[in-house]
Design a protein around this motif. Structure first.
Motif: not given
Length: 277
Positions: A121-133, A201-203, A205-211
């Motif tokens: 997982e990276a950037f806004e890809n939390y959770p990735p597709p298999p875990a979204r359901p 969290p929201d996208r 925040t996720l991008r900030t963490w990745a940066a």
């Protein structure tokens, strides 16, 4: 399995022993350290390999009822685990779960000398597709229970929309049984899993963490599969550009679970990375 008491509860881990250098291996959602079994079998004679079972649904010992099991908390917990075991100059290796990047943004990496980031997982890809359901159903009463019962079926596990889309080669049934059994059978483990999957969290925040990865000064090895549709290759390339001292290795013929699909190639890359100055 050995255990250690952390602020959230009891964590099980495997320790191959030896004087080191130390590699701590992290796994993804509803998995455990057996994900790395092929890689560790090759490295254990030369490295001290430590494989904690993180409270992401594959853990057998439920955490404390009031434990904070959000994404940021579990990432910071990596630093607590390393400190509690008295480890220093650690190489942190992750696959699928993106906790290492979140640790850089929110926790203490003073004991982490090197990072190995394999398709995760990276950037806004939390959770990735298999875990979204799972994240959606976890908010519905009984939804997570029904989801985990469905994972008893091999056809559900191997569906391209579920864990089947994460590995090009089928994970052995007995390994997946071990991954899914805790959340299938134990309501308290499902409670822990629910806390995590509903905490993203929201996208922004996720991008900030990745940066924040740009602030990590240790060497980093980024390994990604060119055919991966769950963790896009573009994310691996972007991460490699963020880390100031990163080496990027792109592998063909594999999806997200590189330790399962291409263990030899991954192990070779790890050995080369750890033997460099």
């Amino acid at each position: 399995m050995e255990t250690v008491e952390l602020s959230v509860g009891t964590i099980e881990y495997e320790d191959t022993g030896g004087p080191g250098p130390v590699i701590v291996f992290l796994h993804g959602l509803t998995m455990d350290g057996t994900l790395w079994r092929h890689v560790v079998a090759d490295l254990r004679d030369d490295y001290r390999c430590i494989l904690p079972t993180w409270p992401l649904g594959g853990h057998r010992i439920p955490m404390k009822p009031a434990a904070d099991l959000s994404l940021s908390s579990l990432a910071v917990l990596i630093g607590e685990f390393v400190e509690r075991l008295g480890l220093t100059q650690v190489t942190l290796a992750q696959n699928d779960w993106g906790g290492a990047q979140v640790l850089i943004a929110n926790g203490d990496t003073s004991r982490i000398d090197r990072m190995i980031i394999t398709a995760s997982e990276a950037f806004e890809n939390y959770p990735p597709p298999p875990a979204r359901p799972i994240a959606v159903l976890a908010r519905i009463p009984g939804g997570l229970f029904l989801t985990m019962q469905a994972m008893r079926l091999r056809a559900m596990r191997r569906s391209p929309r579920a864990w089947g889309g994460m590995s090009k080669r089928a994970v052995p049934t007995e390994v997946m049984d071990g991954w899914f059994r805790p959340a299938t059978e134990n309501a308290q483990v499902r409670r822990d899993l629910r806390k995590y999957v509903t905490s993203v969290p929201d996208r922004v925040t996720l991008r900030t963490w990745a940066a924040a990865s740009a602030g990590y000064q240790g060497p980093a090895l980024v390994v990604w599969g060119t055919e991966d549709r769950v963790m896009p290759i573009e994310h691996g390339r972007r991460l490699a550009e963020l880390f100031p001292r990163a080496e990027l290795v792109e592998l063909a013929d594999c999806y997200t679970l590189i330790p399962e699909d291409c263990p030899r190639e991954l192990t070779s890359a790890i050995r080369g990375f750890l033997s460099s100055p």
